[in-house]
Design a protein around this motif. Structure first.
Motif, PDB file in Angstrom:
ATOM      1  N   ARG A   1      19.052   2.834   8.069  1.00  0.00           N
ATOM      2  CA  ARG A   1      19.975   2.890   9.092  1.00  0.00           C
ATOM      3  C   ARG A   1      21.410   2.367   8.521  1.00  0.00           C
ATOM      4  O   ARG A   1      22.451   3.022   8.690  1.00  0.00           O
ATOM      5  CB  ARG A   1      19.773   2.197  10.405  1.00  0.00           C
ATOM      6  CG  ARG A   1      20.847   2.364  11.583  1.00  0.00           C
ATOM      7  CD  ARG A   1      20.696   1.535  12.511  1.00  0.00           C
ATOM      8  NE  ARG A   1      20.768   0.009  12.182  1.00  0.00           N
ATOM      9  CZ  ARG A   1      20.394  -1.142  12.980  1.00  0.00           C
ATOM     10  NH1 ARG A   1      19.756  -1.134  13.810  1.00  0.00           N
ATOM     11  NH2 ARG A   1      20.711  -2.223  12.436  1.00  0.00           N
ATOM     12  N   ASN A   2      21.419   1.252   7.985  1.00  0.00           N
ATOM     13  CA  ASN A   2      22.564   0.487   7.322  1.00  0.00           C
ATOM     14  C   ASN A   2      23.075   1.839   6.168  1.00  0.00           C
ATOM     15  O   ASN A   2      24.434   2.019   5.928  1.00  0.00           O
ATOM     16  CB  ASN A   2      22.472  -0.726   6.743  1.00  0.00           C
ATOM     17  CG  ASN A   2      22.252  -1.755   7.955  1.00  0.00           C
ATOM     18  OD1 ASN A   2      22.607  -1.339   9.191  1.00  0.00           O
ATOM     19  ND2 ASN A   2      21.681  -2.890   7.906  1.00  0.00           N
TER      20      ASN A   2
ATOM     21  N   ARG B   1      24.903   4.797   7.717  1.00  0.00           N
ATOM     22  CA  ARG B   1      26.023   4.320   8.526  1.00  0.00           C
ATOM     23  C   ARG B   1      26.988   4.117   7.393  1.00  0.00           C
ATOM     24  O   ARG B   1      28.395   4.639   7.664  1.00  0.00           O
ATOM     25  CB  ARG B   1      25.618   3.061   9.177  1.00  0.00           C
ATOM     26  CG  ARG B   1      26.847   2.685   9.950  1.00  0.00           C
ATOM     27  CD  ARG B   1      26.969   1.241  10.904  1.00  0.00           C
ATOM     28  NE  ARG B   1      25.800   1.503  11.965  1.00  0.00           N
ATOM     29  CZ  ARG B   1      25.225   0.774  12.603  1.00  0.00           C
ATOM     30  NH1 ARG B   1      25.476  -0.617  12.250  1.00  0.00           N
ATOM     31  NH2 ARG B   1      24.519   0.777  13.821  1.00  0.00           N
ATOM     32  N   TRP B   2      26.792   3.599   6.134  1.00  0.00           N
ATOM     33  CA  TRP B   2      28.157   3.059   5.413  1.00  0.00           C
ATOM     34  C   TRP B   2      28.148   4.128   4.219  1.00  0.00           C
ATOM     35  O   TRP B   2      29.182   4.538   4.032  1.00  0.00           O
ATOM     36  CB  TRP B   2      27.598   1.870   4.728  1.00  0.00           C
ATOM     37  CG  TRP B   2      27.736   0.889   5.539  1.00  0.00           C
ATOM     38  CD1 TRP B   2      26.635  -0.140   6.064  1.00  0.00           C
ATOM     39  CD2 TRP B   2      28.724   0.176   6.310  1.00  0.00           C
ATOM     40  NE1 TRP B   2      27.321  -1.138   6.685  1.00  0.00           N
ATOM     41  CE2 TRP B   2      28.392  -0.957   7.024  1.00  0.00           C
ATOM     42  CE3 TRP B   2      30.319   0.596   6.134  1.00  0.00           C
ATOM     43  CZ2 TRP B   2      29.244  -1.589   7.868  1.00  0.00           C
ATOM     44  CZ3 TRP B   2      31.077  -0.336   6.817  1.00  0.00           C
ATOM     45  CH2 TRP B   2      30.848  -1.273   7.768  1.00  0.00           C
TER      46      TRP B   2
ATOM     47  N   PRO C   1      28.619   8.693   6.496  1.00  0.00           N
ATOM     48  CA  PRO C   1      29.089   8.659   8.047  1.00  0.00           C
ATOM     49  C   PRO C   1      29.335   9.874   8.829  1.00  0.00           C
ATOM     50  O   PRO C   1      29.129  10.044  10.065  1.00  0.00           O
ATOM     51  CB  PRO C   1      30.611   8.027   7.604  1.00  0.00           C
ATOM     52  CG  PRO C   1      30.674   8.529   6.214  1.00  0.00           C
ATOM     53  CD  PRO C   1      29.688   8.181   5.385  1.00  0.00           C
TER      54      PRO C   1
END
Length: 285
Positions: free
Chosen positions: A256-257, A260-261, A264
């Protein structure tokens, strides 16, 4: 060969841990308070009140008798894990009874002790179920009934547990009987919740323009795999890719991280799932 040995060591380590939890919950919280909400331990508590024998001794005798029944009915097919748990638990309770006698409850808070008497054995049962083992005792009765009769096993075992709990109301006092009824009603719920949390995984549905970086991260960093297929956005009619993958909770946070980074523009849907069967998860290795 080494993988099989490591797996066996891990499984028996977890089984030992589960058996220790069971023994602690039963001996320090269930026995001293006479909580009799089913199972062989509940039967032992009730019988110890009307016989000169201790609950630990009665539990040992019943469990050993049930193991003999198991071997007579199933022979070599009878599970080694079930035998290990039954013997370890019986010896543990008998040993604690001899070296750490509990003439009275640990505290003056029966509700607090009831919580531990429910949660510790329930967590133990969940761990054993997750590994494919059982705690012996009434589980052996269930196995025999399943093989030799058409009786509804769940109903039969519940009725046995209910009779033990009702007996506690007459043999002990009303408060003990009511506490035992609470334990009987809460036991299954706690076991189911514990099993669900132990097995909890995260199911990802990821919609993106370029799946390669995400799939590379899944393969190389998380040592998992994924399924990918082409799709089309209904609004823009642009070509999209959908990635499907399942992760353990710790891996799910990393994925997930990362998305997300680093991606996007990707669209993620993350769903909880407690029943994943396949290679790398439950059912296959």
């Amino acid at each position: 060969m080494k993988k099989n040995v490591k797996l066996a060591l891990f499984e028996y380590g977890m089984i030992t841990f589960a058996a220790v939890l069971l023994v602690i919950g039963v001996y320090f919280f269930k026995f001293p308070n006479n909580f009799s909400f089913g199972g062989v331990t509940g039967m032992a508590i009730v019988l110890s009140a009307v016989t000169p024998f201790s609950a630990g001794t009665i539990n040992f005798v019943i469990n050993m008798a049930l193991l003999v029944v198991g071997f007579l009915c199933f022979g070599k097919e009878f599970g080694a894990k079930t035998v290990y748990v039954s013997v370890l638990m019986s010896l543990g309770l008998s040993g604690l009874e001899k070296y750490f006698p509990m003439p009275h409850p640990m505290t003056n808070e029966p509700v607090l002790e009831l919580i531990f008497a429910i949660v510790l054995p329930a967590l133990s049962s969940a761990i054993l179920f997750n590994i494919g083992a059982s705690g012996g005792g009434t589980d052996i009765i269930a196995m025999v009934l399943k093989k030799h009769s058409t009786v509804n096993i769940g109903t039969a075992l519940f009725l046995v547990d209910l009779m033990i709990t009702v007996a506690a109301c007459f043999i002990f006092d009303a408060a003990t009987g009511l506490f035992s009824f609470c334990g009987l009603m809460a036991k299954s719920l706690v076991i189911d919740t514990a099993i669900e949390n132990i097995n909890l995984c995260k199911y990802f549905t990821i919609v993106c323009d370029d799946p390669e970086p995400i799939c590379d991260f899944i393969h190389e960093k998380l040592t998992r795999s994924a399924t990918i297929f082409e799709a089309e956005g209904t609004y823009t009619h642009h070509k999209k890719y959908v990635i499907l993958t399942v992760m353990k909770r710790g891996q799910a946070v990393q994925l997930r991280n990362y998305i997300r980074w680093n991606e996007p523009g990707a669209f993620m849907m993350i769903t909880n799932s407690s029943e994943i069967i396949g290679k790398g998860f439950r059912g296959l290795n």
